[in-house]
Enzyme design. Structure first.
Site, short mmCIF file in Angstrom:
data_model
loop_
_atom_site.label_atom_id
_atom_site.label_comp_id
_atom_site.label_asym_id
_atom_site.label_seq_id
_atom_site.Cartn_x
_atom_site.Cartn_y
_atom_site.Cartn_z
CE LYS A 1 -4.08 -1.97 2.03
NZ LYS A 1 -4.57 -1.91 3.89
CE1 TYR B 1 -9.14 -1.97 0.86
CE2 TYR B 1 -9.01 -0.07 -0.85
CZ TYR B 1 -8.32 -1.80 0.25
OH TYR B 1 -7.41 -1.41 0.52
CG HIS C 1 -5.34 -5.96 -0.03
ND1 HIS C 1 -7.16 -6.53 0.45
CD2 HIS C 1 -6.03 -6.84 -0.46
CE1 HIS C 1 -7.54 -7.10 0.42
NE2 HIS C 1 -6.89 -7.82 -0.72
NE ARG D 1 -6.29 -13.11 6.24
CZ ARG D 1 -6.46 -11.85 5.72
NH1 ARG D 1 -6.15 -11.51 4.60
NH2 ARG D 1 -7.46 -10.85 6.84
NE ARG E 1 -1.26 -5.74 8.09
CZ ARG E 1 -2.56 -6.42 7.17
NH1 ARG E 1 -3.18 -7.43 8.05
NH2 ARG E 1 -3.17 -6.23 5.88
CG ASN F 1 -3.38 -2.82 7.22
OD1 ASN F 1 -3.34 -2.68 6.55
ND2 ASN F 1 -4.68 -3.69 7.50
CD GLU G 1 -8.87 -9.74 -3.33
OE1 GLU G 1 -8.98 -8.88 -2.10
OE2 GLU G 1 -7.55 -9.89 -3.32
#
Length: 152
Positions: free
Chosen positions: A11, A51, A117, A87, A104, A114, A128
């Site tokens: 991001k 989103y 994604h 993740r 993170r 954060n 996605e």
């Protein structure tokens, strides 16, 4: 385990902080295989489609502003259990709940900054990847170390 593909977005906050290499190297070291990569600015249209599930929620507009505020690095990673592995490597969405050693935990403090994604389910990984990458932007390739990382 069947091979999975997952979308990872580095991001704007992580790009601005020079963490593209940190994110990429953690996923490479984990053993995941990079199959797509592009550095880009996100259009309003793509941001809204990505989103869309959050449309109408109080944080939606700030989320769109944030994700379109600077370039991102969009990537597709492949491997067995890729969705869960990515993740876990990134850590919990809320950085103060992220496990020590996760990205993170190591580099973030607030949920609104954060860093990345990552697709949350195998199904969303498929959707996605299709939203962000054309088929000809993905590379299927045999990596020399694959037999030492993936059980056949």
């Amino acid at each position: 385990s069947p091979m999975e593909r997952t979308l990872v977005i580095v991001k704007p906050d992580a790009v601005q902080r020079g963490l593209i290499g940190e994110v990429t190297s953690r996923l490479e070291r984990r053993g995941l295989k990079l199959v797509g990569l592009k550095f880009m600015s996100i259009s309003q249209d793509l941001a809204h489609r990505h989103y869309g599930i959050h449309e109408g929620k109080p944080f939606f507009e700030s989320l769109i502003r944030y994700i379109t505020s600077a370039p991102v690095m969009a990537m597709v990673w492949e491997g067995p259990n890729a969705v869960a592995a990515v993740r876990q490597t990134m850590g919990a969405t809320r950085p103060t709940e992220a496990a020590p050693g996760s990205l993170r935990h190591d580099f973030a403090l607030e949920v609104g900054r954060n860093l990345t994604h990552a697709s949350d389910t195998v199904e969303n990984g498929v959707k996605e990847v299709e939203l962000w990458f054309a088929p000809d932007e993905l590379v299927s390739w045999a990596r020399a170390v694959d037999p030492w990382v993936f059980e056949q």
